[in-house]
Write an enzyme that holds these catalytic residues in place. Structure first.
Site, short mmCIF file in Angstrom:
data_model
loop_
_atom_site.label_atom_id
_atom_site.label_comp_id
_atom_site.label_asym_id
_atom_site.label_seq_id
_atom_site.Cartn_x
_atom_site.Cartn_y
_atom_site.Cartn_z
N CYS A 3 21.08 -21.79 5.22
CA CYS A 3 21.43 -23.12 5.71
C CYS A 3 20.59 -23.46 6.94
O CYS A 3 21.12 -23.56 8.05
CB CYS A 3 22.90 -23.17 6.08
SG CYS A 3 23.92 -22.74 4.69
N PRO A 45 0.57 4.20 14.10
CA PRO A 45 0.53 3.05 13.19
C PRO A 45 1.81 2.91 12.38
O PRO A 45 2.37 3.90 11.91
CB PRO A 45 -0.65 3.37 12.26
CG PRO A 45 -0.74 4.86 12.27
CD PRO A 45 -0.23 5.33 13.61
N1 LLP Z 1 4.18 2.10 18.90
C1 LLP Z 1 4.87 1.31 19.73
C2 LLP Z 1 5.21 1.79 21.08
C3 LLP Z 1 5.26 0.03 19.33
O1 LLP Z 1 5.94 -0.73 20.16
C4 LLP Z 1 4.92 -0.41 18.02
C5 LLP Z 1 5.33 -1.73 17.57
C6 LLP Z 1 4.21 0.45 17.19
C7 LLP Z 1 3.86 1.70 17.66
C8 LLP Z 1 3.83 0.09 15.78
O2 LLP Z 1 3.04 -1.04 15.70
P1 LLP Z 1 2.35 -1.45 14.30
O3 LLP Z 1 1.31 -0.42 14.00
O4 LLP Z 1 3.41 -1.49 13.28
O5 LLP Z 1 1.78 -2.81 14.57
N2 LLP Z 1 8.21 -6.98 14.54
C9 LLP Z 1 6.82 -7.34 14.77
C10 LLP Z 1 6.02 -6.23 15.31
C11 LLP Z 1 6.61 -5.67 16.56
C12 LLP Z 1 6.02 -4.36 16.80
C13 LLP Z 1 6.63 -3.72 17.97
N3 LLP Z 1 6.06 -2.49 18.28
C14 LLP Z 1 6.22 -7.90 13.51
O6 LLP Z 1 6.95 -8.09 12.55
O7 LLP Z 1 5.05 -8.21 13.46
#
Ligand code: LLP
Length: 461
Positions: A389, A315
């Site tokens: 901008c 997470p």
């Molecule tokens: N593990 C892997 C292999 C991942 O690709 C990701 C996120 C995570 C863990 C963690 O996911 P989380 O628990 O934070 O949802 N920039 C996007 C999210 C992209 C996440 C990419 N991978 C946003 O701002 O929502």
């Protein structure tokens, strides 16, 4: 939705704010015992403010929920904090102190985790296009696992490990056809995205990419195949997707064992646990998700007649997202007449898409409040915008703010801890805001504000 009630309330602000956010009787909001007026005076705005106690509590909450649920079915869990959400040296230390490991997705993230003193063995390295330098840095640091994302990477990691006389601990990242995010999950037969190796059979009906990679990893003496990895998406609010993916991965594990005699000891079910961004939204409950996933994993293993693997999860957002807010100062306030006769008040703040790209990139919704004072003015339909901008430079698409919102007001946006600073840019050559931690009535700068001199120092003329 109206924000009028919110603006005047004193006491704990509640979801989606971090647990340390409350409005004092004088109307000023404080975080972790520090008033936003003092924070703004000392650190300037915009600033990312991180509630350390909230971060630690969420990290502990995930660790305890998963450890308890999986202990009940008879196996252990490692929780990796996904550093892509926000990684600084202090944040990596907090994660480790709360019993988490650290998941990194680049050489930069790996370097920060190592600088924080996280032992290599407690770090994972991800990436669909890792460079040789990144793989070597990971091997040299003795990382606990490299998550291999393609068939060619099996050979590359093996060759690089061989060149160092090492055996690389690897997991193979597979795609299960389950994609989740928001309230829905879908299971698709085919994958059309860059990550992982499909569990589907090849075009000739033979082994597909995932099985081929697993077989190759078993055979390479320079690799130690630890297990199988699956990440199905982000901001997931329905546990069904995790359970569906776990089923596919566990079947693949059993098939590999049947064919090779190698029963891999670990399965990683990725990250993606959803949080609340708006008042009234209900985040995923770690206790509930842990129980649901643990019983699904136990049931499938019983069905397959395979012993339970050790489980890991990754997470990011669920640990750091709610712990962060962004503090801005209001500048220009401009009423704009809409075609339907309504008036929208454009409230410009001193940051924008460079410190939070998520509204522009994903149409992400956020909640904002005036935090330097209360107001009894009638609420107005407002859009919080930045200073870039670009008309898509929106911070909060639609919200209600007191009608007397004005130049100099402090405004905070909730739940910006994840993927705010980590996806920040220097668009329009704005300098990136500092990350300020608050705890027990004191504040501490974790990452300082960039200066124009920093920007000029990179430009060699
Ligand atoms: N593990 C892997 C292999 C991942 O690709 C990701 C996120 C995570 C863990 C963690 O996911 P989380 O628990 O934070 O949802 N920039 C996007 C999210 C992209 C996440 C990419 N991978 C946003 O701002 O929502």
């Amino acid at each position: 939705m109206t924000g009028a009630g919110n603006q005047a309330t004193t006491g704990v602000l509640g979801v989606p704010w971090s647990t340390g956010v409350r409005r004092r009787d004088d109307g000023v909001v404080e975080v972790g015992g520090v008033g936003v007026d003092a924070l703004a005076a000392q650190q300037g705005t915009p600033a990312y403010v991180l509630d350390e106690a909230d971060f630690r509590a969420r990290a502990r909450g995930y660790r305890t929920a998963f450890a308890t649920a999986f202990a009940e079915v008879g196996t252990g869990v490692d929780v990796y904090y996904a550093g892509k959400a926000l990684l600084t040296v202090a944040v990596a230390r907090w994660a480790r102190e709360e019993g988490l490991r650290v998941d990194t997705a680049s050489g930069g993230e790996l370097a920060v985790a190592l600088r924080a003193g996280v032992p290599g063995a407690e770090i994972g390295l991800h990436g669909n296009n890792k460079s040789d330098a990144e793989i070597l840095a990971a091997l040299d640091a003795g990382v606990g696992r490299i998550i291999v994302d393609s068939l060619v990477e099996i050979d590359r990691v093996a060759a690089l490990a061989g060149s160092r006389g090492l055996v690389a601990p690897v997991m193979v990242r597979v795609t299960t056809g389950v994609h989740a995010g928001g309230h829905e999950y879908i299971s698709t037969a085919h994958e059309d995205q860059k990550f992982g190796l499909s569990v589907n059979p090849g075009p000739d009906g033979g082994d597909g990419p995932a099985m081929r990679a697993l077989l190759a990893a078993v055979e390479r003496p320079e690799l130690h195949l630890l297990g199988i990895h699956s990440h199905i998406g982000s901001q997931i609010l329905d546990p069904a997707g995790f359970e569906a993916a776990a089923r596919v991965v566990l079947r693949l594990r059993a098939e590999l064992a049947e064919r090779t005699g190698v029963l891999v000891g670990e399965v990683d079910l990725g990250g993606g646990y959803g949080i609340a961004y708006l008042p009234g939204e209900v985040p995923l409950d770690p206790d509930r998700i842990a129980k649901d996933v643990a019983s699904a994993v136990a049931a499938v293993c019983a069905e397959l007649g395979t012993p339970l693997p050790r489980i890991s999860i990754e997470p990011g957002r669920a640990i750091v997202g709610p712990a962060g807010l962004t503090l801005y100062t209001v500048g220009t306030v401009k009423p704009v007449a809409l075609d339907d006769g309504r008036v929208r008040t454009y409230v410009s703040v001193d940051g924008g898409m460079s410190d939070n790209i998520r509204p522009a990139l994903y149409e992400a919704q956020y909640h904002a409040e005036l935090v330097g004072r209360t107001s009894t003015a009638e609420p107005v339909l407002a859009r919080v915008v930045g200073k870039h901008c670009e008309s898509g430079d929106i911070v909060v698409h639609e919200t209600w703010l007191p009608g007397d919102v004005r130049d100099g007001d402090l405004l905070a946006v909730a739940a910006t801890g994840a993927y705010g600073r980590s996806m920040a840019s220097n668009y329009n050559l704005l300098t990136r805001p500092p990350v300020v931690a608050v705890s027990g009535g004191a504040s501490r700068v974790l990452v300082r504000r960039e200066t124009v001199d920093d920007l000029l120092a990179l430009d060699l003329g």
